[in-house]
Design an enzyme around this catalytic site. Structure first.
Site, PDB file in Angstrom:
ATOM      1  CG  HIS A 133     137.986  74.143 -13.611  1.00 22.76           C
ATOM      2  ND1 HIS A 133     136.999  73.649 -14.695  1.00 22.76           N
ATOM      3  CD2 HIS A 133     139.224  74.204 -14.269  1.00 22.76           C
ATOM      4  CE1 HIS A 133     137.804  73.500 -15.724  1.00 22.76           C
ATOM      5  NE2 HIS A 133     138.997  73.733 -15.569  1.00 22.76           N
TER       6      HIS A 133
ATOM      7  CE1 TYR B   1     129.183  72.237  -6.763  1.00 24.60           C
ATOM      8  CE2 TYR B   1     128.570  73.751  -8.758  1.00 24.60           C
ATOM      9  CZ  TYR B   1     128.581  73.468  -7.359  1.00 24.60           C
ATOM     10  OH  TYR B   1     128.015  74.180  -6.568  1.00 24.60           O
ATOM     11  CG  HIS B   2     134.028  71.456 -13.711  1.00 28.25           C
ATOM     12  ND1 HIS B   2     134.276  72.979 -14.371  1.00 28.25           N
ATOM     13  CD2 HIS B   2     132.523  71.462 -13.990  1.00 28.25           C
ATOM     14  CE1 HIS B   2     133.078  73.376 -14.751  1.00 28.25           C
ATOM     15  NE2 HIS B   2     132.202  72.371 -14.545  1.00 28.25           N
ATOM     16  N   PRO B   3     135.627  67.546 -11.185  1.00 27.89           N
ATOM     17  CG  PRO B   3     134.780  65.842 -10.115  1.00 27.89           C
ATOM     18  CD  PRO B   3     134.570  66.907 -10.563  1.00 27.89           C
TER      19      PRO B   3
END
Length: 520
Positions: A291, A456-458
């Site tokens: 994101h 911070y959403h890999p």
């Protein structure tokens, strides 16, 4: 050589869950390999201080390669390197994603991963202080609570969004995601409730669980068509940790694909270029999603969180478990659609009662607040690839943020929503000026490329259907699974910690050959 039944790589959001669940069987021996150490730092546990962990020894402190959609700018990628992993340094927001996310996974071939299939695992993990209902569980290890800060600057955002015509929503994990409101958090008594606190520490009382800390996994050893062990460096010595039953990678969306590639599992041409013997030719590291967020920052005369560390607030935290020190920064937010024809949201907002700029690394020397959108259902795809065959070298990471017209249109629409909210009386009454925001409609996209950051959403670098099957087994390699956010076929619509915990809960049952316990 030490030998266990199960060897888990990574004591993060997923690894802690797996360690606890698998060690429930006293007949098996479980080992967890963790590159970091115990989660003893005060900044982990006091919620408002989590950003102080950025670029510390508890942070993997990664950077992307130049991002083509951001004018060649590199982006900062913090990841937790301690017990609990990124659940020990995130913003503690408990969001599961949208029903449509999981139903689309299932319809694309991820059998057993529909919303109806995964809801029992969300509920099993949860101990929601609001109690049990159709969507929520009680009695699970993970405490989910309402925020204890209630900062007036956060409240101003919610009020302004309602003034702009957006509906209030008191449960983003309930019947609908749409609307604005306060996030529920993974907190217990006003303090962080990471997966280390919720799962790992209680499980450490079991004699059949061993945690090898400050131990860096180098590769998975493959003998024939089976994963048999993990090569680990600890205290300057390389040792082999053997798994009689399974090796489970839970090292995260950046590190799990890197470990597979170092083990000979990945794109054949890329591995051969580094002289790595190809065990299986699979698209490891490809298809990454994340994101992308752009926060508008405003100045204010209202006291913000920069003065949170006062003796009064410390006393309030200790005596009542509430107050400014319990703030997770992004206390409130909401879910929106950028176009009227969308059935699920494609924009998520986070709002913080403090300035948050330069990817969270910028100096905060005056009172302010921030809010803004992220591209919630991106169409762009990135990749994690090797930079070197050395296990101590960080991988190459390119997210390809804003490289598709759909994603660019989405972030522009989201920023226009933010500007609409900023123009409402509730925000106008507390804002004294602009700190960092687009100056004109024509500048929105350029500003978003310049000022945005990862949320911070890999995910999706070892995706179901591409690298693993629906039971999370690596294709054509016996005794090897991946269980973390890397297996998501697509990034869910929301913060990814709760879905990662769900994956680990389900993985534990898949490994044990059982179904989800009946929701409590």
């Amino acid at each position: 050589m030490s030998t266990y039944d199960y060897v888990i790589v990574g004591a993060g959001s997923a690894g802690c869950v797996l360690a606890a669940r698998l060690s429930e069987d006293p007949s098996v021996q479980v080992a967890v390999i963790e590159a970091g150490g115990p989660d003893t730092a005060q900044e982990i546990h006091v919620p408002v201080t989590f950003a102080q962990l950025f670029k510390s020894e508890l942070d993997w402190d990664l950077d992307s390669d130049p991002e083509p959609g951001l004018g060649g700018r590199r982006t900062y990628l913090p990841r937790g390197r301690t017990f609990g992993g990124s659940s020990s340094m995130n913003a503690m927001i408990y969001i599961r994603g949208n029903r449509a996310d999981y139903d689309s996974w299932a319809s694309a071939g991820a059998t057993g991963w529909s919303y109806a299939d995964v809801l029992p695992y969300f509920r099993r993990s949860e101990d929601n202080e609001r109690g049990e209902d159709e969507f929520h569980g009680v009695g699970g290890p993970l405490t989910v609570s309402d925020g204890r800060s209630g900062h007036p600057l956060a409240s101003a955002f919610v009020e302004a969004a309602e003034q702009a015509g957006y509906k209030a929503n008191d449960d983003f994990n309930g019947e609908t995601q749409f609307g604005v409101g306060r996030y529920q958090l993974t907190q217990r008594g006003g303090m962080r409730c990471s997966t280390a606190l919720a799962y790992l520490h209680p499980a450490l009382e079991c004699p059949n669980l061993t945690v090898l800390s400050s131990a860096r996994a180098h590769r998975v050893v493959i003998e024939g068509d089976r994963a048999t062990s993990v090569e680990v460096e600890r205290g300057g010595t390389v040792e082999v940790v053997r798994a009689e039953r399974e090796v489970i990678l839970s090292a995260g969306a950046y590190e799990s694909p890197k470990l597979l590639m170092l083990s000979g599992i990945g794109p054949a041409a890329a591995l051969s270029a580094f002289g790595i013997e190809v065990v299986r030719d699979l698209p490891v590291g490809q298809g990454m999603q994340d994101h992308y967020m752009a926060l508008l920052n405003f100045r204010t005369d209202v006291e913000s969180l920069i003065s949170a560390a006062s003796p009064e607030n410390a006393a309030l935290l200790q005596s009542e478990g509430r107050g400014a020190l319990t703030s997770n920064l992004a206390e409130v937010g909401g879910f929106f659609r950028s176009r009227d024809d969308l059935e699920a949201p494609d924009v998520q907002f986070h709002a913080a009662p403090v300035l948050f700029h330069q990817e969270g690394l910028g100096p905060v020397t005056e009172h302010g607040f921030a809010f803004g959108p992220c591209v919630l259902a991106p169409t762009s795809r990135g990749a994690v690839t090797l930079r070197s065959p050395r296990p101590d070298v960080a991988p190459r990471i390119v997210h390809n943020h804003l490289t598709t017209a759909e994603d660019r249109d989405c972030i522009v629409a989201g920023i226009r929503i933010a500007l609409e909210i900023a123009a409402q009386p509730a925000v106008a009454e507390v804002a004294t000026g602009t700190f960092d925001a687009p100056e004109s409609d024509a500048e929105i996209l350029a500003w978003a490329k310049r000022s945005g950051q990862t949320l911070y959403h890999p995910t999706s670098t070892c995706a179901i259907g591409a690298v693993v099957d629906p039971e999370l087994r690596v294709f054509d390699v016996a005794g090897l699974r991946v269980a973390d956010a890397s297996v998501f076929p697509t990034v869910p619509r929301g913060n990814t910690n709760a879905p990662t915990i769900m994956v680990a809960e389900k993985a534990a049952d898949l490994i044990r050959g059982s179904g989800a316990a009946a929701p409590r």
